[in-house]
Design a protein around this motif. Structure first.
Motif, mmCIF file in Angstrom:
data_model
loop_
_atom_site.group_PDB
_atom_site.id
_atom_site.type_symbol
_atom_site.label_atom_id
_atom_site.label_comp_id
_atom_site.label_asym_id
_atom_site.label_seq_id
_atom_site.Cartn_x
_atom_site.Cartn_y
_atom_site.Cartn_z
ATOM 1 N N TYR A 85 -1.378 8.256 -19.517
ATOM 2 C CA TYR A 85 -2.299 9.349 -19.216
ATOM 3 C C TYR A 85 -3.683 8.830 -18.790
ATOM 4 C CZ TYR A 85 -2.935 8.004 -24.051
ATOM 5 O OH TYR A 85 -3.085 7.276 -25.199
ATOM 6 N N GLU A 86 -3.868 7.538 -18.822
ATOM 7 C CA GLU A 86 -5.139 6.952 -18.424
ATOM 8 C C GLU A 86 -5.146 6.700 -16.911
ATOM 9 O OE1 GLU A 86 -7.700 6.560 -20.237
ATOM 10 O OE2 GLU A 86 -6.970 6.622 -22.298
ATOM 11 N N THR A 87 -6.257 7.016 -16.262
ATOM 12 C CA THR A 87 -6.335 6.841 -14.813
ATOM 13 C C THR A 87 -6.158 5.385 -14.395
ATOM 14 O OG1 THR A 87 -8.749 6.694 -14.941
ATOM 15 C CG2 THR A 87 -7.818 8.862 -14.498
ATOM 16 N N ARG A 88 -6.563 4.457 -15.245
ATOM 17 C CA ARG A 88 -6.492 3.037 -14.874
ATOM 18 C C ARG A 88 -5.066 2.542 -14.755
ATOM 19 N NH1 ARG A 88 -8.034 2.803 -20.354
ATOM 20 N NH2 ARG A 88 -6.584 1.657 -21.699
ATOM 21 N N ARG A 89 -4.087 3.314 -15.224
ATOM 22 C CA ARG A 89 -2.672 2.902 -15.160
ATOM 23 C C ARG A 89 -2.030 3.257 -13.825
ATOM 24 N NH1 ARG A 89 -3.143 -1.020 -18.494
ATOM 25 N NH2 ARG A 89 -3.371 -0.421 -20.678
ATOM 26 N N TYR A 90 -2.801 3.789 -12.912
ATOM 27 C CA TYR A 90 -2.257 4.211 -11.625
ATOM 28 C C TYR A 90 -2.851 3.363 -10.519
ATOM 29 C CZ TYR A 90 -0.179 7.956 -14.208
ATOM 30 O OH TYR A 90 0.574 8.658 -15.118
ATOM 31 N N ASN A 91 -2.004 2.978 -9.585
ATOM 32 C CA ASN A 91 -2.385 2.012 -8.563
ATOM 33 C C ASN A 91 -2.936 2.672 -7.296
ATOM 34 O OD1 ASN A 91 0.419 0.991 -9.960
ATOM 35 N ND2 ASN A 91 -1.125 -0.623 -9.833
ATOM 36 N N TYR A 92 -2.436 3.854 -6.976
ATOM 37 C CA TYR A 92 -2.827 4.512 -5.729
ATOM 38 C C TYR A 92 -3.119 5.989 -6.011
ATOM 39 C CZ TYR A 92 -0.667 0.328 -3.818
ATOM 40 O OH TYR A 92 -0.349 -0.969 -3.540
ATOM 41 N N TRP A 93 -4.062 6.521 -5.209
ATOM 42 C CA TRP A 93 -4.502 7.902 -5.396
ATOM 43 C C TRP A 93 -4.566 8.617 -4.060
ATOM 44 C CZ3 TRP A 93 -5.674 10.052 -10.150
ATOM 45 C CH2 TRP A 93 -5.686 9.166 -11.236
ATOM 46 N N ALA B 59 2.768 14.049 -0.532
ATOM 47 C CA ALA B 59 3.661 13.266 0.313
ATOM 48 C C ALA B 59 3.228 11.815 0.314
ATOM 49 C CB ALA B 59 3.651 13.819 1.730
ATOM 50 N N ALA B 60 4.173 10.931 0.111
ATOM 51 C CA ALA B 60 3.890 9.498 0.051
ATOM 52 C C ALA B 60 4.446 8.788 1.264
ATOM 53 C CB ALA B 60 4.501 8.905 -1.215
ATOM 54 N N SER B 61 3.752 7.745 1.660
ATOM 55 C CA SER B 61 4.231 6.879 2.728
ATOM 56 C C SER B 61 3.824 5.450 2.405
ATOM 57 C CB SER B 61 3.662 7.307 4.077
ATOM 58 O OG SER B 61 2.256 7.221 4.078
ATOM 59 N N GLY B 62 4.477 4.520 3.069
ATOM 60 C CA GLY B 62 4.185 3.115 2.811
ATOM 61 C C GLY B 62 5.342 2.478 2.080
ATOM 62 N N ARG B 63 5.097 1.990 0.914
ATOM 63 C CA ARG B 63 6.131 1.292 0.169
ATOM 64 C C ARG B 63 7.141 2.272 -0.428
ATOM 65 N NH1 ARG B 63 3.258 -3.994 -2.564
ATOM 66 N NH2 ARG B 63 2.351 -4.767 -0.624
ATOM 67 N N THR B 64 8.213 1.732 -0.995
ATOM 68 C CA THR B 64 9.326 2.542 -1.484
ATOM 69 C C THR B 64 8.870 3.498 -2.566
ATOM 70 O OG1 THR B 64 10.811 0.709 -0.989
ATOM 71 C CG2 THR B 64 11.647 2.471 -2.398
ATOM 72 N N PHE B 65 8.968 4.770 -2.252
ATOM 73 C CA PHE B 65 8.482 5.815 -3.141
ATOM 74 C C PHE B 65 9.164 5.753 -4.502
ATOM 75 C CE2 PHE B 65 6.552 9.677 -4.261
ATOM 76 C CZ PHE B 65 7.496 10.594 -4.710
ATOM 77 N N SER B 66 10.452 5.512 -4.522
ATOM 78 C CA SER B 66 11.212 5.556 -5.772
ATOM 79 C C SER B 66 10.887 4.383 -6.699
ATOM 80 C CB SER B 66 12.711 5.583 -5.478
ATOM 81 O OG SER B 66 13.086 4.456 -4.719
ATOM 82 N N ASN B 67 10.075 3.452 -6.250
ATOM 83 C CA ASN B 67 9.639 2.355 -7.115
ATOM 84 C C ASN B 67 8.471 2.748 -8.019
ATOM 85 O OD1 ASN B 67 11.525 0.608 -6.101
ATOM 86 N ND2 ASN B 67 10.105 -0.494 -4.757
ATOM 87 N N TYR B 68 7.920 3.947 -7.767
ATOM 88 C CA TYR B 68 6.710 4.361 -8.458
ATOM 89 C C TYR B 68 6.937 5.600 -9.313
ATOM 90 C CZ TYR B 68 4.289 1.198 -5.311
ATOM 91 O OH TYR B 68 3.857 0.079 -4.637
ATOM 92 N N ALA B 69 6.439 5.545 -10.521
ATOM 93 C CA ALA B 69 6.260 6.786 -11.271
ATOM 94 C C ALA B 69 5.080 7.521 -10.647
ATOM 95 C CB ALA B 69 5.991 6.488 -12.733
ATOM 96 N N GLN C 159 0.840 -1.201 0.000
ATOM 97 C CA GLN C 159 0.000 0.000 0.000
ATOM 98 C C GLN C 159 0.869 1.243 0.000
ATOM 99 O OE1 GLN C 159 -3.207 0.718 -0.118
ATOM 100 N NE2 GLN C 159 -4.150 -1.310 -0.021
ATOM 101 N N VAL C 160 0.400 2.234 -0.706
ATOM 102 C CA VAL C 160 1.036 3.553 -0.710
ATOM 103 C C VAL C 160 -0.034 4.567 -0.335
ATOM 104 C CG1 VAL C 160 2.170 5.311 -2.094
ATOM 105 C CG2 VAL C 160 2.724 2.903 -2.467
ATOM 106 N N GLN C 161 0.273 5.380 0.641
ATOM 107 C CA GLN C 161 -0.642 6.447 1.026
ATOM 108 C C GLN C 161 -0.123 7.758 0.461
ATOM 109 O OE1 GLN C 161 0.637 4.267 3.660
ATOM 110 N NE2 GLN C 161 -1.053 2.968 3.014
ATOM 111 N N LEU C 162 -1.043 8.511 -0.136
ATOM 112 C CA LEU C 162 -0.682 9.777 -0.770
ATOM 113 C C LEU C 162 -1.526 10.898 -0.179
ATOM 114 C CD1 LEU C 162 -0.626 8.491 -4.471
ATOM 115 C CD2 LEU C 162 1.335 8.805 -2.965
ATOM 116 N N VAL C 163 -0.861 11.980 0.186
ATOM 117 C CA VAL C 163 -1.571 13.120 0.775
ATOM 118 C C VAL C 163 -1.138 14.394 0.066
ATOM 119 C CG1 VAL C 163 -2.042 14.445 2.852
ATOM 120 C CG2 VAL C 163 -1.720 11.963 3.012
ATOM 121 N N GLU C 164 -2.102 15.032 -0.612
ATOM 122 C CA GLU C 164 -1.811 16.278 -1.309
ATOM 123 C C GLU C 164 -1.972 17.470 -0.381
ATOM 124 O OE1 GLU C 164 -4.081 13.655 -4.356
ATOM 125 O OE2 GLU C 164 -4.187 14.139 -2.224
ATOM 126 N N SER C 165 -1.273 18.527 -0.700
ATOM 127 C CA SER C 165 -1.397 19.780 0.053
ATOM 128 C C SER C 165 -0.981 20.929 -0.847
ATOM 129 C CB SER C 165 -0.532 19.752 1.314
ATOM 130 O OG SER C 165 0.838 19.611 0.968
#
Length: 125
Positions: free
Chosen positions: A107-115, A23-33, A1-7
């Motif tokens: 550019y498609e939303t379905r290509r992203y795992n966490y929001w 800001a991301a937390s959880g799994r290794t941030f650098s593994n994700y575009a 799981q990756v938690q994302l918090v916008e500000s």
């Protein structure tokens, strides 16, 4: 799981600038575009920008190219969207998203795992 918090969202006049962060937390941030999307009332969520895992590659929607800049700091687990020369049509809720894999239709939303939950950006005329 990756938690994302916008500000960093808010109200700005047309022509102004704003920087939103995620800001991301959880799994290794650098593994994700990472990507930024936005959604205006009554409209579908649309792609804004994407940055590769290392930050070496960036992609932009035509509507923001030359005005917005995406960047990331892997040491801080944070991705940024610097928005300059803002227009009223940029008004939307801005979401960051994390993608584990690369697809040509990034550019498609379905290509992203966490929001994230989104942050409101309002540009007044």
């Amino acid at each position: 799981q990756v938690q994302l918090v916008e500000s960093g969202g808010g109200l700005v006049q047309a022509g102004g600038s704003l920087r939103v962060s995620c800001a991301a937390s959880g799994r290794t941030f650098s593994n994700y575009a990472m990507g930024w999307f936005r959604q205006a009332p009554g409209r579908e969520r649309e792609f804004v920008a994407r940055i590769s895992r290392s930050g070496g590659s960036t992609y932009y929607a035509d509507s923001v190219k030359g005005r917005f800049t995406i960047s990331r700091d892997n040491a801080k687990n944070t991705v940024y969207l610097q928005m300059n020369s803002l227009k009223p049509e940029d008004t939307a809720v801005y979401y960051c998203a994390a993608a584990l894999l690369y697809y040509s239709d990034y550019y498609e939303t379905r290509r992203y795992n966490y929001w994230g939950q989104g942050t409101q950006v309002t540009v007044s005329s």
